[in-house]
Structures are given as structure tokens and as C-alpha cells.
Design an enzyme around this catalytic site. Structure first.
Site, PDB file in Angstrom:
ATOM      1  N   HIS A  11       1.746   1.390  -1.067  1.00  0.00           N
ATOM      2  CA  HIS A  11       1.097   0.535  -0.061  1.00  0.00           C
ATOM      3  C   HIS A  11      -0.241   0.067  -0.614  1.00  0.00           C
ATOM      4  O   HIS A  11      -1.031   0.862  -1.127  1.00  0.00           O
ATOM      5  CB  HIS A  11       0.872   1.307   1.239  1.00  0.00           C
ATOM      6  CG  HIS A  11       0.125   0.529   2.286  1.00  0.00           C
ATOM      7  ND1 HIS A  11      -1.254   0.574   2.391  1.00  0.00           N
ATOM      8  CD2 HIS A  11       0.555  -0.314   3.257  1.00  0.00           C
ATOM      9  CE1 HIS A  11      -1.640  -0.205   3.398  1.00  0.00           C
ATOM     10  NE2 HIS A  11      -0.564  -0.756   3.935  1.00  0.00           N
ATOM     11  N   HIS A  40       0.582  -4.420   2.107  1.00  0.00           N
ATOM     12  CA  HIS A  40       1.861  -4.822   1.520  1.00  0.00           C
ATOM     13  C   HIS A  40       2.502  -3.609   0.854  1.00  0.00           C
ATOM     14  O   HIS A  40       1.814  -2.756   0.284  1.00  0.00           O
ATOM     15  CB  HIS A  40       1.621  -5.927   0.489  1.00  0.00           C
ATOM     16  CG  HIS A  40       2.864  -6.381  -0.210  1.00  0.00           C
ATOM     17  ND1 HIS A  40       3.880  -7.046   0.457  1.00  0.00           N
ATOM     18  CD2 HIS A  40       3.288  -6.249  -1.502  1.00  0.00           C
ATOM     19  CE1 HIS A  40       4.851  -7.316  -0.415  1.00  0.00           C
ATOM     20  NE2 HIS A  40       4.514  -6.838  -1.586  1.00  0.00           N
ATOM     21  N   CYS A  73       8.161  -6.313   4.146  1.00  0.00           N
ATOM     22  CA  CYS A  73       8.145  -5.694   2.815  1.00  0.00           C
ATOM     23  C   CYS A  73       8.481  -4.209   2.911  1.00  0.00           C
ATOM     24  O   CYS A  73       9.034  -3.628   1.964  1.00  0.00           O
ATOM     25  CB  CYS A  73       6.789  -5.899   2.153  1.00  0.00           C
ATOM     26  SG  CYS A  73       5.389  -5.468   3.213  1.00  0.00           S
TER      27      CYS A  73
END
Length: 1097
Positions: free
Chosen positions: A593, A601, A177
Site C-alpha cells: 500500500h 494505491h 486496485c
């Protein structure tokens, strides 16, 4: 400088940077100046540098100011180091066995240094390699997995088709990601996009590479061009970046895995791009100093100005990402102010107390200004990094004038003025605090309130006795009244009324308070404490003083608050004059984040200037967003999400985000027109493959639909027809014909025309014989018992009853009149059912399709045709009367003209009803399994019942079932599974841990986007947060390394905030149920819900 000298200088710079990173990782020291000092003292010897830092750590860490204020060497001016966060495996250098430890460290560093000399690969690059290699391995493994995984593609390619003008997402190929967030932010810088798309490799590329890293630059640029071209012109909703990640993996050999850091990856990515463009620039401009577009776009310069013991120094340095500390600051300007002024204003170590300090002033800002927000700090006690969740605000428009070297003098004046105002502000706030928190004890109160309380106390009605004495005389032991001498008038004081009764105490009854039967306080007891003795003169003087003091305190408080507000406003407007608003930077992207330091993620918010709105890029999901959502997710202090990287662009350089225009026509280029010829062909081929995939899927679905249609089951009519024959006989004899109900309004033309007398379809003789035998077996039973015994559908039961009631009309007027009578009776009965308010377990829609149509306002002709089809059922042909009525119904059907009933609409309504029945079966089975605590099996039924029910309710409120009920049991099922999986994980047994994580990966995680897709459903949002917190709570616990590794690998999937609904398990195959069986089981399932307490949230 020649190319060879330039390369050697760059190699030297990177080698020095490598040594700094190695020292930082080994010792845990983050101070760049201290690390540089250690290298200088040791002349580059790593073992001596470690020993130097060890000795310093063993003592009080005091730095030599002469070296602290010296900036980096002039040769090393490419960027400020923004390396990775401190590793969790930090070596403790404070133990007793320091010598042995230093030898081990020196040996390790020597091995690392030798590896760099042999391969040209730094430890920082190897760390990135470990993540990339893990991402590729996980992506390859995902190709072998079933489609139950959360990141797998939907089998239906139409679900993966790009909507017109919608940005393209990037597939997460396994803990990547961070790659998606960074690449999307850069791709949406149109100038950067153009540079990549139009990049052409140098002609003599095969002669240029000098080490393993440079061999990867050109292949990586090729794959990055391919990726960007697909993001421009692909017909796919999202594209796969595996090839670009594969190139990065091949560049750096490693085996470990971890969640990658966004700022570190951005730093390295720009480094690779800079090298690639440098090769091209050196080829094109031989003999001249080449201009690198990456450097011009992302790198700026600042001047370090310092004073040390009266001696001034000044150096210029280059920077890329500018690091900022978050802890202790409330907004971006405070972070920048702290970063621009380093060191102490006045030295505490020098004997002459001369002023010492260092300031940074930007001399040249890059068009793209990137700030790295340092939200991670290393916890020495726990031996691991921790995330800082503090709130940090940042503006959408940032004016950098106050940090520019050209404004150095005026900024210093303003800073001094702000410092003076803040000192004054601190004094005022302290004074105000004394008013608002008055007192010397642990509890403080506003002074104005204290004075008010004192005034209320003084004004209360005086009492003549103490509260203790009053209670003692009011409630003596044993329930009797004690005799005490009455106090004298002198003792009572002036406030005791002389007119009060003087009855002796022995004749008075004190009221007895009964706490369990008397809820109010006796009226003769005071509600509040009051003074026992006070004269009117004393009260008047005291009230006057308290009133005056309270007014003075309130006025002083208002004045202080007003002054504080004005000072805050003055400080806020200090840089608002036009001369300090000439360097505007607009916020372009925010990289967010969510999670903890070692797991989480990433996603990005990127501003679209042409549509003037924010977009959220979350892997394959690209959705519209808003500034409010960005603030909620990015400022921090809310859940575990916060901004980690801010990307601003110069608002006076529109070329950064301007679209490209055709030089001949002047029209804006978009889509394919933006691509060079080679990339057009590449994207065209990929689109053709995708179109072929959709065509193959469509053909497969057509074949499947045809097979399902051919597999339709035939109903056995013998038993039903036998029962129907007996029912018509009894219905005609038992019930008189009721008055005719209101007919369907405005009967269509085909209902009024006379029916043809010929019947072209005859029933088989063996069927009639079977009917006769069945009727004989059920002779003598009541109508209802016959219908139940024959297991007739509720529809067939109603039609048989209606025909029986129309028998007299049949005998008098013939079959056509009896047909009209029966159909009107049946419609009236169904209309009554549709208007009844029944419990969920008695849902008439399941029994009769006409009830479903009436409640959902289906067209009248759709209902009429459906009723005709029911009366034309061949199962009615068991006696002369029913057969003749059936013939009339069939004749009416044949008279319907093609333009009178829209058959597509007719089929659509019947398909909707079939979908309603299927949804009911999913819900019924799901509830049955949930009540049996078979949560794994129940989940898919509940998931699909909710999804299908939601589609039904989108067409009307009576198309489906109660969505809150299904949502509740879907949510509870996921929570039960989450708790079960967590319990398995906590057991520590390998097999149970694998089983628990399998439940999460295959069942719970794929379903979380279904709960997040509707943010208005607060209970679902809370449930998701509870599930995530359950697993995040393990981060602070001690556990075995193998469990920690599995948890670190799993958490990013759980914390993925994407609302993209990805494919998981196929819908369970449904068994076929007769209408009677379905109604009975659904009724039992719904009735049992009222007997089972719901675990509601």
C-alpha cells in the site's frame, strides 16, 4: 450435527461477530477481550455494553483479569476477527451528556440489529458494499467519459494485445486496485486456481439459499470462474473484472464510497468462497462431516495456554488471516513473538502477585499462511486513522518451528535464554554508551577522543601571555602601538627563550591584523589553545598517563563491541539448528500500500517459482521485478509505501504451486488445456471478439492512410521556377567553376550509362510564360536575394546554385557532364554542412534531407536516388540548360534496376525524415506555447514531441533532438500545471476546485506514468514525488467535507504507481509549414531558450 444445526451455529457466530464490530466502531475500542467482556456483562444488550465501556473509558482503563485471559467461546472458532480499521467518525463518549449519547447509540444499534435480522447482512458487509457500488458506478461513468481519463483503454487494440506467456493484468474499474492485488495473489496459487476453475455449483442450488447473501455466492463463483479463465487463456493484455465486482455490489446494498481495505476484503472473499464450497461439500457428502477445501487451504488452529492466579486454562481456536502489530518492532519474528505472548508476565493487580500470562501455540498451520500487518492506528486527538510508516523487515523463507505447540518446551527454554542474553546485551550496550558518549553536560563525546584532545592540548607550545592581553597589545585603538612594560623573566616562565630580544617595548612594532585584506592568522598567534605554564617533567608524566588511559579505553571499547557482536550473533542463531527448521514457509505474495490511511494505491509482488523471479502486478501492468525492488517498496520507511499483507506458503507442499499434468500423456497442461470445456468456449468467444476488434482497427487504419496519401498537397512551381531562371544566369557569371570535389565513391552502373535523348514528358506552355514574367520582375537582384524573394526551398536553392556553377562544363562538354559536375558540387556542399558543429537553432537537417541521411549513415544508394529525385524536379524546366540537366537526372532514375535500390528501405528512410520533421514541429509549438505560459496547450505538444523523439533516438543518436531538453520542459510544464491546479483547489470555490481537479485528471495524472517508466531519470522521479507530496500534504489539514471527499476520490489516481502508459488525448493536429517557415520559427524558438532562465530542478 445436522445441516440445519450447523447453519444456526454459524448464524449465531456471525451475529456475535457483528455485535463486536458494532461496539468497536462506536466506541473506538480495539481490544477484543474487552469487547467480549462488555457483551458478557450485558448479556448481549448493546445499550448496556456501550454503557459498560463508557464507564470504563471515563475511569482508568483497568480490565478484569479473569475475563481478559479467557479466550473466545469454543463455538466461535472459525477465525480471529480482522475487521476494518477504526472509522474516522468515532463518537466521543467522555463528554458530559453521556446519558443522551448512550440513548442515541442504543437506538442506532437497535436499528442496525433489526436490519441484520431482516436482511441477514452485517454492517461489515454493508461497508464493503459501499465500496463495490461506488466502483461499479465509477466504471459505468467511465464508459461515458472521453478517452482523456487515465484508466481508459487505448483505442488501438494492438496496444492491448497480450504478449506470449505474459501474465494477464486486471483493469482498475474505479478504486479497485485492492481487488486486483488480492485476486492476482490468489490466482497465482495454482491449487486455488484449479479449485475455482473446476468448481461446479450444487445441483439443487435453487433450494439452498437461505438469505440475501447466499443468493450471491453462486453467481459470484460463476463470474470468478469466468475471470480466472480469461486470466488463463485471454489474448488481451488485461481483462475487465466489472462483472465480478457487480455481483459483489448486488449482494450488499449501500450508497457510500471509500478506498477498500485489502485485509478486510480478503477476509470477506474467503468467507464467501467458504460458503460456496460448503454448499457443494454438503451436497456431495451427505451424512458425513463435509470437508471444505477453502478451510483446509487457508485456515489453521492455535492453542491458547494461560495461567491466571495459579489456575491454568487452555483453549483451541481457528484462524484465517493472522493479525500482527507493526509499531515498535523491527522484523516479522519480533511481531510474531509479541503476538504469541499476551498479557503481563506478573500480575500487578492481584494481591498474591501470582504469575499470569497467555501464550499462543500453533497446533495446525494452513498451507497458505497469511499475515495482516496492522499499519493503521486511530489518532484519538485528530479523530482519524493514521498510517504507520515504520520499517519492518520480513524474510523470503520463514521457519515457523518456534511457534509450534509440539516445540513448546524447547522454545520456552530458548526464549528464556534469549531473554537472559538480551539482559546481558543491554548491560553491555549501556557500558559501551558510557565510553562512546562521555560527559555530564548536554554535549557528549567518545572518551578516547577526549583523552586524545587532552594530550594534544598538553603537547601544544606554551604561550606567555593570555590571548586577551595579546590581542589588546597587538591592535590598540587608533592604529598606534601602546607602550607597556615588558614582563620579567620570572613572569615569563621557563618556556620563554632567554635568547629572545630584549628591545624595549617602545621600540617594538606589534603586527596589525587586517581582517579584510589579510586572510591568514598572524604567525605569532597560536592556532589552538595551549597551556600557559607547564614543565617538561609535568608534560612527560601527563603524556604517559593520557597514553596509557587512552589505550585502556580503546581496548575496553573493542572488547565491549566484540562481546555485543557475539551476543547478537548468538541470538540470531538461536533457532538455526535443524530441529527448528522443519516447518519452512516461502514468501508467495506481498500486498503493498502506498499513500495515507484514508487514500492510497495497492499493488502486489508475487513470486513465480517456475521462472524463479518476482513479478509486479499493478492493475493492468504486469512487469518483471526483483527482491531488491520488493524490499524497497515493502519494508517501509521509504516514501509512503509498505507491505500491508504477507502471504506465505508451505514449502513442503508443492501441490500449491505445481502445474497440472495430463493423466494420459504426462505432459504439462497450459493455457486452454487447463480449462474445463465450458470455460474453453467462453474464452474462445472473447478472443474472437478481440480479434475482430483488431481486424476492424487495421482496416480503419488502411483507409485512413490511403486518404492521407490522396490528400498530398501540390506545390506551386511558377514563382520558384522564375527565380531559378534568373539565379542560374547570375551564378554562372559571378562565380568561376571551382575544382571538382570528390564524387560519391563507386558510382553505380546507372550513373555511368549514357542517358537516352528523348524526353517523353513536356512542360505546359502556360507555365513557361509564367516563368518568363516572374524572371523579368526580379531582374537585377543578387543570387541570394533572388532565392529568398522566390521563397525557394533550401534544397532547390542548392541545386540551382550547383547548376549555375557547372555552366562552363555544360558549354564545353554538354548536359551529361554538367549534370555530374552539379551533383558532385551539391553533395560536397551538403557533406560540409553535415560535418559542421552548429547550434541547435541552425539545424541543417531541417533544411536538407541529405544532411539528415549523412549524419545517420544512410546507405549510399538511398542518398544517390534522393539526389537524383531532387535534380529531376520538374520545377527546373524553365530554360534549355536546366531542362536538359533535368532530363539527364530523369534518365538516370529510369536506368535504376529494381535490385539496385531497396524501395522499402528507401521509403523507410524518407518516412523517418518525415517523422523527424513532425517531431520538430511538435517541439517548436510546445516551446512557443510554454514561453507564452500557455501550459495547458503546451503540454500535449511537449508530451508527444518527447515520445516521438524517444522513438527516433532509439534508432540512432542523430535521428532526433536533445532528449534532456525536451524532458526538462515536459517536466516543468507538468509542475506548472500541478501548482496551478493545487492553487485552484486551495481556493475552495466549487468551479475552481472542479477546474483544478479536471486539470489533474485529464492532463497531469495520465502523464505521470510517462515520467515513471524510466526509473533512471532521477529528475522525473523527484518531480513526480513533489507533485504527489503537494496533494498528500492536504491530508493533515482541516478542510470542508466536500473538499475532503473530492481529495479522497482523487488521491488514489495520483498515487497509482503503475508505469503502464495509457491513452490520453489524441496528438494535436499539426499545421503544414514550408521548409523555410519551419526553419525560421524553430530557430527563433530555440534561440529564445537561452534568453529565458530555465526553472531547472
Amino acid at each position: 450435527m445436522t445441516v440445519e444445526q450447523n447453519v444456526l451455529q454459524q448464524h449465531s457466530q456471525k451475529h456475535q461477530q457483528t455485535l463486536l464490530n458494532q461496539l468497536r466502531e462506536v466506541t473506538g475500542t480495539t481490544d477484543v477481550q474487552l469487547l467480549q467482556q462488555a457483551l458478557q456483562v450485558s448479556n448481549g444488550d448493546l445499550a448496556e455494553a456501550v454503557a459498560f465501556l463508557t464507564e470504563k473509558n471515563a475511569k482508568v482503563p483497568q480490565q478484569d483479569e479473569a475475563t481478559y485471559y479467557q479466550t473466545a467461546q469454543i463455538g466461535n472458532d472459525r477465525y480471529i476477527s480482522v475487521g476494518s480499521q477504526a472509522d474516522t467518525n468515532v463518537i466521543d463518549l467522555t463528554g458530559d451528556d453521556k446519558d443522551d449519547l448512550q440513548r442515541a447509540i442504543a437506538l442506532s444499534l437497535e436499528e442496525s440489529n433489526r436490519a441484520f435480522r431482516e436482511t441477514g447482512i452485517t454492517d461489515e458487509e454493508q461497508a464493503i458494499s459501499r465500496v463495490l457500488e461506488a466502483s461499479i458506478a465509477e466504471n459505468k461513468a467511465s464508459l461515458k467519459r472521453t478517452h482523456t481519463e487515465a484508466w481508459s483503454d487505448s483505442p488501438n487494440p494492438h496496444d492491448r494485445k497480450r504478449q506470449e506467456n505474459c501474465p494477464v493484468g486486471l483493469k482498475n474499474v474505479g478504486n479497485t486496485c485492492w481487488f486486483s492485488a488480492v485476486i492476482q495473489s490468489l490466482f497465482n496459487l495454482l491449487e486455488f486456481q484449479r479449485l475455482v476453475l473446476h468448481y461446479a455449483p450444487p445441483a439443487c442450488a435453487q433450494d439452498l439459499p437461505r438469505n440475501q447473501k447466499e443468493h450471491s455466492n453462486l453467481p459470484f463463483m460463476r463470474e470468478l470462474r469466468h475471470l480466472f479463465s480469461l486470466m488463463v487463456g485471454s489474448k488481451r493484455k488485461y481483462v475487465d473484472p466489472s462483472r465480478a465486482v457487480e455481483i459483489l455490489k448486488d449482494a450488499f446494498k449501500s450508497t457510500d464510497s471509500q478506498q477498500q481495505d485489502v485485509s478486510e476484503f480478503t477476509h470477506k472473499l474467503l468467507d464467501w468462497l467458504e460458503d460456496a464450497f460448503q454448499m457443494k461439500a454438503e451436497e456431495e457428502r451427505e451424512g458425513e462431516k463435509p470437508k471444505n477445501p477453502m478451510v483446509e487451504l487457508f485456515y489453521g488452529r492455535f492453542q491458547a495456554v494461560g495461567v491466571l492466579e495459579g489456575k491454568k486454562f487452555e483453549n483451541t481456536e481457528m484462524f484465517g488471516q493472522y493479525p500482527l502489530q507493526v509499531n515498535g518492532f523491527k522484523d516479522l519474528h519480533e511481531c510474531l513473538e509479541a503476538a504469541m505472548i499476551e498479557g503481563e508476565i506478573e500480575s500487578l493487580h492481584s494481591e498474591n502477585s501470582a504469575k499470569s500470562g497467555q501464550e499462543h501455540w500453533f497446533t495446525e498451520l494452513p498451507p497458505v499462511l497469511t499475515f495482516e500487518l496492522s499499519r493503521f492506528e486511530f489518532n484519538q486527538a485528530l479523530g482519524r486513522p493514521e498510517k504507520i510508516h515504520n520499517k519492518l523487515e520480513f524474510p523470503s523463507m520463514l521457519y515457523m518451528d518456534r511457534y509450534m505447540d509440539k516445540n513448546r518446551d524447547i522454545t520456552r527454554i530458548k526464549r528464556e535464554e534469549i531473554r537472559r542474553l538480551k539482559e546481558h546485551l543491554t548491560v553491555l550496550q549501556q557500558r559501551l554508551e558510557r565510553y562512546l558518549s562521555y560527559g555530564s553536560g548536554p554535549k557528549r563525546f567518545p572518551l578516547a577522543d577526549v583523552l586524545q584532545y587532552a594530550m594534544e592540548f598538553a603537547s601544544s607550545k606554551p604561550v606567555c601571555t593570555s590571548p586577551v592581553e595579546d590581542i589588546d597589545t597587538a591592535a590598540p585603538p587608533g592604529g598606534t602601538t601602546a607602550s607597556q612594560p615588558a614582563p620579567s623573566s620570572a613572569e615569563q616562565g621557563p618556556s620563554c627563550s632567554p635568547e629572545s630580544p630584549t628591545t624595549p617595548p617602545s621600540q617594538q612594532r606589534a603586527p596589525i591584523h587586517k581582517p579584510f585584506t589579510q586572510s591568514r592568522i598572524p604567525p605569532d598567534l597560536p592556532m589552538h589553545p595551549a597551556p600557559r605554564h607547564i614543565t617538561e617533567e609535568e608534560l612527560r608524566v601527563l603524556e604517559g598517563c593520557l597514553h596509557r588511559w587512552r589505550s585502556e579505553v580503546e581496548n575496553d571499547t573493542r572488547d565491549l563491541q566484540g562481546s555485543i557482536t557475539r551476543l547478537h550473533r548468538t541470538i540470531e542463531l538461536m533457532y538455526s539448528d535443524k530441529s527448528m527448521m522443519q516447518v519452512p514457509y516461502r514468501l508467495h505474495a506481498v500486498l503493498v500500500h502506498e499513500g495515507q490511511a484514508n487514500a492510497g494505491h495497492y499493488w502486489a509482488y508475487i513470486y513465480n517459482p517456475h521462472h524463479r523471479r518476482w513479478m509486479k502486478y499493478n492493475d493492468i501492468s504486469v512487469t518483471k521485478s526483483s527482491w531488491e525492488e520488493l524490499v524497497r517498496d515493502s519494508f517501509g520507511g521509504y516514501r509512503n509505501a509498505s507491505a500491508y499483507c504477507l502471504m506465505y506458503i508451505n514449502d513442503k507442499k508443492p501441490f500449491l504451486i505445481e502445474e497440472e499434468f495430463d493423466k494420459e500423456t504426462g505432459q504439462m497442461l497450459s493455457g486452454f488445456d487447463k480449462l474445463p470445456p465450458d470455460l474453453k468456449e467462453y474464452v474462445k468467444e472473447d478472443n474472437q471478439l478481440f480479434e475482430k476488434e483488431m481486424e476492424e482497427w487495421d482496416a480503419q487504419q488502411i483507409r485512413k492512410a490511403q486518404q492521407d496519401k490522396l490528400a498530398a498537397m501540390a506545390a506551386a512551381a511558377a514563382a520558384a521556377s522564375a527565380a531559378a531562371a534568373a539565379v542560374t544566369q547570375q551564378a554562372a557569371s559571378q562565380e568561376p567553376s571551382p575544382p571538382e570535389p570528390t564524387a560519391l565513391p563507386q558510382d553505380p552502373e546507372y550513373m555511368e550509362q549514357p542517358s537516352p535523348t528523348d524526353d517523353s514528358k513536356h512542360l505546359q506552355e502556360d507555365t513557361e510564360r509564367a516563368i518568363s514574367r516572374a524572371a523579368a520582375e526580379h531582374e537585377g537582384m543578387s543570387t541570394e536575394a533572388l532565392l529568398s524573394a522566390a521563397m525557394l526551398t533550401p534544397t532547390m536553392q542548392g541545386i540551382i546554385m550547383a547548376i549555375g556553377k557547372a555552366r562552363s562544363v555544360y558549354d564545353r562538354c554538354g548536359p551529361e557532364a554538367a549534370f555530374f559536375k552539379a551533383i558532385k558540387l551539391e553533395y560536397a556542399r551538403l557533406l560540409r554542412f553535415a560535418q559542421e558543429d552548429t547550434a541547435p537553432e541552425n539545424d541543417y537537417r531541417l533544411q536538407h534531407i541529405i544532411v539528415y541521411f549523412i549524419q545517420n549513415q544512410a546507405p549510399k544508394k538511398i542518398m544517390e536516388r534522393t539526389l537524383l529525385k531532387q535534380f529531376a524536379d520538374r520545377n527546373l524546366g524553365f530554360d534549355e540548360r536546366c531542362k536538359n540537366i533535368m532530363k539527364v537526372a530523369r534518365a538516370k532514375l529510369e536506368l535504376i534496376k529494381p535490385d539496385e535500390v531497396n524501395m522499402e528501405e528507401y521509403e523507410m528512410w524518407h518516412q523517418d525524415y518525415r517523422n523527424f520533421r513532425e517531431t520538430t514541429i511538435y517541439l517548436m509549438i510546445g516551446l512557443e506555447l510554454f514561453q507564452k505560459r500557455s501550459y495547458v496547450e503546451a503540454l500535449m505538444y511537449l508530451i508527444y514531441s518527447y515520445q516521438y523523439n524517444k522513438e527516433l533516438l532509439s534508432k540512432g543518436p542523430y535521428r532526433g533532438h536533445d532528449d534532456e531538453l525536451i524532458a526538462h520542459y515536459r517536466r516543468e510544464c507538468l509542475l506548472k500545471l500541478n501548482e496551478h491546479a493545487a492553487a485552484l483547489f486551495e481556493s475552495g470555490d466549487d468551479q475552481e476546485v472542479i477546474s483544478g481537479l479536471s486539470i489533474m485528471n485529464e492532463l497531469v495524472v495520465p502523464c505521470i506514468p510517462l515520467l515513471l517508466v524510466d526509473e533512471m531519470e532521477e529528475k522525473d522521479m523527484v518531480a513526480v514525488e513533489d507533485m504527489r507530496n503537494r496533494w498528500c500534504s492536504y491530508l493533515g489539514q482541516e478542510m470542508e467535507s466536500r473538499l475532503q471527499e473530492k481529495l479522497t476520490d482523487f488521491l488514489p489516481k495520483l498515487l497509482d504507481c503503475s508505469t503502464e502508459i495509457r491513452s490520453f488525448r489524441e496528438p494535436p493536429k499539426l499545421p503544414s509549414y514550408s521548409t523555410l517557415e519551419l526553419c525560421e520559427r524553430f530557430s527563433r524558438a530555440m534561440a529564445s531558450l537561452s534568453r529565458i532562465p530555465a526553472d531547472g530542478r
